[in-house]
Scaffold this active site. Sequence first.
Site, PDB file in Angstrom:
ATOM      1  N   CYS A  52       2.321  -0.231  -3.859  1.00 18.99           N
ATOM      2  CA  CYS A  52       2.369  -1.109  -2.315  1.00 18.99           C
ATOM      3  C   CYS A  52       1.280  -2.980  -2.446  1.00 18.99           C
ATOM      4  CB  CYS A  52       1.840  -0.712  -1.422  1.00 18.99           C
ATOM      5  SG  CYS A  52       1.643  -1.371   0.165  1.00 18.99           S
ATOM      6  N   CYS A  55      -1.089  -2.733  -0.155  1.00 17.03           N
ATOM      7  CA  CYS A  55      -1.686  -2.444   0.282  1.00 17.03           C
ATOM      8  C   CYS A  55      -3.006  -3.178  -0.859  1.00 17.03           C
ATOM      9  CB  CYS A  55      -1.863  -0.893   0.146  1.00 17.03           C
ATOM     10  SG  CYS A  55      -0.195  -0.810   0.668  1.00 17.03           S
TER      11      CYS A  55
END
Length: 364
Positions: A52, A55
């Site tokens: 991600c 993230c």
Amino acid sequence: MKKTIISALIAMAGIMPAAAQTEFRHITFDEAKTAAKAEGKLIFVDFYTQWCGPCKRMAANVFPKKEIGDYLNPNFVCLKLDAEAEGAELAKAVEVKAYPTLMVFDADGNKLGSFAGMKDGQEFITAVEICRNPELSPERVTARYEAGERSPEVVRAYAISIVDNSRDYMTAFHKAGKIIDDYFDSLNEEQRLKPENHFLFDSYITGYNTPRVQFMIANRDRFDTSKSNDIAEQIKQQMTFEANRYFTTNVITDQASRQEYDKFKQNVEKVGLTSKFANMFRFAEAHASMDVEAYVDFCDKNFDTLDTEEQGSLLAQLSKTFAPSTPEQIKKVSGFARKRLPDLPISQLLMTAYSLHDLEVPKH
């Protein structure tokens, strides 16, 4: 020596260093509940995945910030859980469906609230507050706002709740921006500069030529010193967007637009960013004085003077950047772009391919 080696391995692995401001604990969720009860805190969980991108940006750019750590550490037992590894069971139980998902639990492990996606600064803090404070729940804050309450806390929380609970992000973003604009308009200069209203200058800003951005530029030396770096960065970001608009579109078309452009350049000079945008200005001014064929030749000759990001911007919107209107012009623009394909990084290659398709495929 051992400490140095461990620090190096952590850095190589891309894991947040121990010196980060947010104190994430390497414990289980059950252990976090025990710690939360003992310390009188709630539990904050960052559900992430290894693949991600947002993230990773939050790990690198948000959680290390002092303001974020100063808010989270006294109030929460903080965990980072990989939703596809050690955190998979919990993520499934609480129905995590996007990454990152940031979630708040009470000390018994009951979910209080959550939000997904990249957030930073005061927007992040407010989103966490909404999770933990029933008075800031979407239903409650909507009622408070509609009843006429216009405290900074309510305005900020209401704007965030609109975006977080909408499936049409851009429409919600502009609606939230309008709500904050209306609040901004209701304040005098001294009120706008107060710390509780700093969210005015980092939340849902819809463009360089808006009153909030222009206020930042005109009053950049009047903000609290704790906010000065954030204000400078926001001004830089908004000016970058505006410089890119001139760079990728031919909007200098008459005396009025030329005067607007010259005013923008003067503001850029005042904040010391002229050298950063020098190349984009050079291209924008060339574009304003040339027809399509001549500007393609100019870009072809000067393409290598652009940095990688500028090259990507130029190629990502060929129809908009060059606005060719005849088959000959389209062919010339296409040839210019295709010549660059072998040397482009993957991310720019994909964007240029989409741009070429939009340029070359007839629209029905």
